[in-house]
Design a protein around this motif. Structure first.
Motif, short mmCIF file in Angstrom:
data_model
loop_
_atom_site.label_atom_id
_atom_site.label_comp_id
_atom_site.label_asym_id
_atom_site.label_seq_id
_atom_site.Cartn_x
_atom_site.Cartn_y
_atom_site.Cartn_z
N GLU A 160 35.46 30.43 31.49
CA GLU A 160 35.55 31.43 30.41
C GLU A 160 37.01 31.52 30.02
O GLU A 160 37.90 31.39 30.87
N SER A 161 37.23 31.66 28.78
CA SER A 161 38.61 31.76 28.30
C SER A 161 39.27 33.00 28.88
O SER A 161 38.65 34.06 29.00
N SER A 162 40.52 32.84 29.25
CA SER A 162 41.22 34.01 29.77
C SER A 162 41.43 35.04 28.66
O SER A 162 41.80 36.17 28.92
N LYS A 163 41.16 34.61 27.44
CA LYS A 163 41.29 35.54 26.32
C LYS A 163 39.96 36.17 25.94
O LYS A 163 39.90 36.99 25.03
N ALA A 164 38.92 35.77 26.63
CA ALA A 164 37.61 36.35 26.30
C ALA A 164 37.67 37.85 26.49
O ALA A 164 38.23 38.34 27.47
N THR A 165 37.09 38.54 25.55
CA THR A 165 37.17 39.99 25.62
C THR A 165 36.28 40.56 26.71
O THR A 165 36.52 41.64 27.20
N LYS A 166 35.25 39.84 27.02
CA LYS A 166 34.38 40.29 28.10
C LYS A 166 34.50 39.29 29.23
O LYS A 166 33.98 38.18 29.16
N GLN A 167 35.20 39.65 30.25
CA GLN A 167 35.42 38.73 31.37
C GLN A 167 34.34 38.97 32.42
O GLN A 167 34.26 40.06 32.99
N VAL A 168 33.54 37.99 32.64
CA VAL A 168 32.44 38.19 33.58
C VAL A 168 32.49 37.22 34.76
O VAL A 168 31.72 37.35 35.70
N LEU A 169 33.39 36.26 34.68
CA LEU A 169 33.35 35.21 35.70
C LEU A 169 33.67 35.74 37.09
O LEU A 169 33.16 35.25 38.09
N LYS A 170 34.50 36.73 37.14
CA LYS A 170 34.84 37.23 38.47
C LYS A 170 33.62 37.85 39.14
O LYS A 170 33.46 37.77 40.36
N MET A 171 32.77 38.47 38.35
CA MET A 171 31.54 39.00 38.92
C MET A 171 30.66 37.84 39.40
O MET A 171 30.06 37.90 40.48
N GLU A 172 30.63 36.79 38.60
CA GLU A 172 29.82 35.63 39.00
C GLU A 172 30.29 35.10 40.34
O GLU A 172 29.49 34.78 41.22
N VAL A 173 31.59 34.97 40.48
CA VAL A 173 32.15 34.43 41.71
C VAL A 173 31.82 35.36 42.87
O VAL A 173 31.39 34.92 43.95
N ALA A 174 31.99 36.64 42.64
CA ALA A 174 31.74 37.61 43.70
C ALA A 174 30.30 37.49 44.21
O ALA A 174 30.05 37.48 45.42
N VAL A 175 29.38 37.39 43.28
CA VAL A 175 27.97 37.34 43.69
C VAL A 175 27.65 35.99 44.32
O VAL A 175 27.01 35.92 45.37
N LEU A 176 28.11 34.93 43.68
CA LEU A 176 27.77 33.60 44.19
C LEU A 176 28.31 33.41 45.61
O LEU A 176 27.65 32.81 46.46
N ARG A 177 29.48 33.93 45.87
CA ARG A 177 30.03 33.77 47.22
C ARG A 177 29.19 34.51 48.23
O ARG A 177 28.95 34.04 49.34
N ARG A 178 28.75 35.68 47.84
CA ARG A 178 27.92 36.45 48.77
C ARG A 178 26.56 35.79 48.98
O ARG A 178 25.89 36.02 49.98
N LEU A 179 26.14 35.00 48.00
CA LEU A 179 24.81 34.37 48.09
C LEU A 179 24.83 33.05 48.86
O LEU A 179 23.78 32.44 49.05
N GLN A 180 26.00 32.63 49.27
CA GLN A 180 26.08 31.33 49.92
C GLN A 180 25.15 31.27 51.14
O GLN A 180 25.08 32.20 51.95
N GLY A 181 24.46 30.15 51.24
CA GLY A 181 23.51 29.97 52.33
C GLY A 181 22.09 30.34 51.94
O GLY A 181 21.13 30.00 52.63
#
Ligand SMILES: Nc1ncnc2c1ncn2[C@@H]1O[C@H](COP(=O)(O)OP(=O)(O)OP(=O)(O)O)[C@@H](O)[C@H]1O
Length: 718
Positions: free
Chosen positions: A52-73
């Motif tokens: 996602e562009s760092s200029k995107a007005t709605k930044q959602v990737l950090k949430m994606e990372v947070a969830v995906l990491r917790r879902l590992q396994g």
């Protein structure tokens, strides 16, 4: 699949962190772009990179990372390989999957799956939902395009859950269920959203399961009754009124247990996943469906494209068998399924399937609105081409929340809509605006850069606008179909106006359109998601992941500005400090230390921690703008601290922010590239207000918005 092209965040052959080499784009939605890449440090393994562009007005990737990491396994989660950010983009690297279920269904000749395939997919998705709930998160955007089949021999029959950008933590750190907010903005995709989402209620676990239920019905029936309905509220009403027997007509009767159970659940209740799973399993055992049976696409869909067709080995496919068995369950269904077989295929064009915008309709008021250009959300979300600043909305909401008692704003909201499809595609900010406040500056057609300031809005000017609106315009009809509309208008049937005690609400208000003639990627594929915000219910779910994710992204993302957004533009420029702030807060007003500038999210956090009318510390970054706003702040400081004057000030600020956006659009247009800008491409406005020299706006546009990324696609970066 689309190969990389200009305008996309990444380019083919670009290497991220000396490790992931981009091959091609494989997906893209409202919030990001997904690329296939190879891992140079791991035997060229194929991976997926979501950026996602760092200029995107709605930044959602950090949430994606947070969830995906917790879902590992977990069985239905992609493998997490890395994440990071630089000054151009944020990225997440994960395992590459195969086709998503929306594409697979559309590729089927009848746009439906057999019962066998549907039920087995349903069973897997149910488990995937259970997995995300088990780590304390809701997905909130369950839909076919957010599930993909695996790509390798060992994973190709496994379903993977994608896209956690709208996830929300429903459990707190102690494992307790968080209190539901009294109102929450719409999250998700209209076609699959639960009724409670339509009602802007806090979504719970049962709502993810409602979406699964709608998916299942669509898988088997080929369409949902509200497929063609474009109005979000109407879809919500249809879902409330739907007769489940009709919805599941011809489907295994056990499926009725799903809505029967979900109907009993409210936010705090634990869904009975086992019972739901049992329902699906009982269908499988009754119809002799095995989990190992081939899926429709593995056999070329022949079971549902023609009843007499058989598999390559001559046997009637399992899917065919189970499908016809299901049809036999109920007499009348035979007719229905026959009809399904003979009906013309449902449109398979450029995904009208899950485009949220297709379900939102604003009844055209007049020809002017009917002729408004269309565009797609994912297009304007690209900052390079003129993304509308969601931050403005965030800020206004934050201010509204901060400055007055909750009661006053109970029915007031600043809401964003995104529209797509046949109808004009608009981004709107809806507020009742007293007519005596400052009239927004509206920027005239970009071609001539003939910016003009529309005089203060009065009933007369409003009438004029209405007259203008009814005049046909050839030029307008031939305009680019990639435009953004910001409008300030009245769209509330009741409540707001009375509370504002204003009889002067602006009808129709302003329209400022950001035209994007620069060309777009053309990758219009994935279903879209809409988000609306309510002033009193900021969704802080994204905040949940901040400490964790920012840490991880910084660690992997090298030395980059901590918050690129702060460098993009001055918040103070977008909205001047609320009244009283200049004097009362040493960190606000004229303080030009950019460290004091808060992101919208940070602002919201500020609001949450202080319910009283605390000013935001939005410091100007740009000295020029700082002066402008210092003056404003000083003026505002003299206004009595009453709720109503504060409201006026904040609306004024909102309007000023529109001005600023528009001004910047013009200067950006001069450089042949819009960035977060909004310009007006209505030629009739030009003819009405032709005498204002563009320089006026050129000067005004010196603010922070201009600093938003002019860059085209990023260069390789690590
Ligand atoms: N790991 C992956 N492997 C393969 N394809 C993927 C992967 N992740 C996403 N995709 C593809 O990209 C599409 C869009 O992905 P995703 O939903 O994550 O993006 P988005 O921008 O959040 O989209 P939207 O706003 O439409 O939900 C998916 O439907 C899928 O086809």
């Amino acid at each position: 699949m689309t190969s990389s092209s200009e305008g996309e965040i990444l380019q083919a052959s670009q290497v991220i962190r000396d490790r992931w080499k981009i091959k091609q784009k494989v997906g893209g939605g409202g919030f990001g772009e997904i690329y296939e890449a190879i891992d140079l440090q791991n035997h060229n393994e194929r991976v997926a990179v979501k950026v996602e562009s760092s200029k995107a007005t709605k930044q959602v990737l950090k949430m994606e990372v947070a969830v995906l990491r917790r879902l590992q396994g977990k069985k239905h989660a992609c493998k997490f390989y890395g994440c990071g950010r630089n000054d151009k983009f944020n990225y997440l690297v994960m395992s590459l999957q195969g086709k998503n279920l929306a594409d697979l269904r559309r590729e089927s000749p009848k746009q439906c799956f057999s019962v066998s395939t549907s039920i087995r997919l349903g069973a897997q998705i149910l488990l995937a939902i259970k997995e995300i709930h088990s780590i304390g998160f809701l997905h909130r955007d369950i839909k076919p395009s957010n599930f993909a089949m695996g790509r390798t021999n060992s994973t190709m029959r496994n379903v993977y859950m994608l896209d956690f950008g709208l996830a929300r933590q429903y459990l707190n750190a102690k494992g307790e269920i968080r209190s539901p907010r009294s109102a929450a903005g719409f999250r998700g995709t209209v076609r699959y959203a639960a009724v409670s989402a339509h009602k802007n209620k806090e979504m719970g676990r049962q709502d993810d399961l409602w979406s699964l239920f709608y998916m299942l019905a669509e898988f088997m029936q080929g369409a949902l009754p509200w497929r063609k309905i474009k109005d979000k509220d109407e879809v919500g009403r249809m879902k409330e009124d739907v007769n489940f027997d009709n919805l599941l007509d011809g489907c295994p009767q056990e499926l009725a247990q799903i809505p029967a159970h979900l109907k009993t659940l409210s936010y705090h209740d634990d869904p009975d996943y086992e019972m739901l799973e049992k329902s699906l399993r009982s269908i499988m055992s009754r119809l002799e469906i095995n989990m190992d049976d081939p899926y429709d696409w593995e056999l070329g869909y022949e079971n549902i494209s023609g009843r007499s067709r058989s598999t390559a080995n001559g046997n009637v496919s399992t899917r065919h068998k189970s499908h016809t068995t299901a049809v036999k369950d109920k007499g009348p269904d035979i007719e229905k399924n026959r009809a399904l077989e003979t009906q013309a295929p449902i449109t398979m064009g450029e995904d009208d399937d899950e485009q949220t915008g297709n379900y939102i309709r604003y009844p055209p008021v007049n020809d002017y609105e009917k002729d408004m250009p269309k565009y797609k959300r994912q297009e304007f979300m690209k900052p390079k081409y003129g993304a509308v600043s969601f931050d403005v909305i965030d800020e206004v909401n934050a201010r509204l929340a901060a400055v007055a008692g909750k009661e006053l704003f109970d029915h007031m909201k600043v809401e964003t809509y995104v529209e797509n499809g046949d109808k004009p595609y608009e981004y709107e900010v809806n507020v009742d605006l007293p007519a005596n406040i400052i009239r927004p500056t509206v920027i005239e057609p970009k071609e001539a850069c003939a910016a003009a300031i529309i005089p203060p809005m009065t009933p007369g000017s409003l009438r004029k606008r209405a007259q203008l609106a009814n005049q046909p315009s050839t030029e307008q009809r031939t305009k680019s179909n990639r435009s953004i509309t910001l409008s300030v208008g009245k769209r509330y049937p009741n409540g707001t106006k009375a509370r504002l005690s204003s009889n002067n609400s602006i009808e129709g208000g302003t329209h400022a359109m950001a035209e994007d003639d620069a060309g777009l990627s053309g990758y219009n594929k994935a279903g879209q998601t809409i988000i609306s915000k309510w002033q009193d219910s900021f969704d802080d779910s994204v905040d949940d992941g901040i400490p964790f994710i920012e840490k991880s992204m910084e660690r992997e993302g090298s030395a980059v500005p901590k918050s690129p957004m702060l460098n993009r533009y001055s918040r103070a420029n977008v909205l001047s400090p609320p009244q009283g702030s200049a004097g009362s807060n040493p960190n606000s007003g004229a303080n030009s230390n950019s460290n004091n500038a808060l992101s919208p999210r940070a602002s919201r956090r500020t609001m949450h921690t202080s319910k009283s009318a605390q000013p935001l510390n939005l410091a100007p970054i740009n000295q020029t703008n700082g002066n402008i706003h210092q003056k404003e702040a000083q003026q505002q400081a003299q206004i009595p601290h009453s709720a109503s004057s504060t409201i006026m000030n904040h609306f004024k600020n909102l309007v000023n922010s529109f001005n600023q956006i528009g001004s910047n659009a013009v200067s950006n247009v001069r450089r042949r590239s819009l960035s977060r800008g909004v310009s007006l491409d209505d030629p009739r406005r030009k003819s009405t207000f032709p005498n204002i020299p563009p320089e006026n706006n050129g000067k005004r546009s010196s603010g922070g918005l201009n600093s938003a990324g002019q860059s085209s696609a990023t260069t390789p970066s690590s």
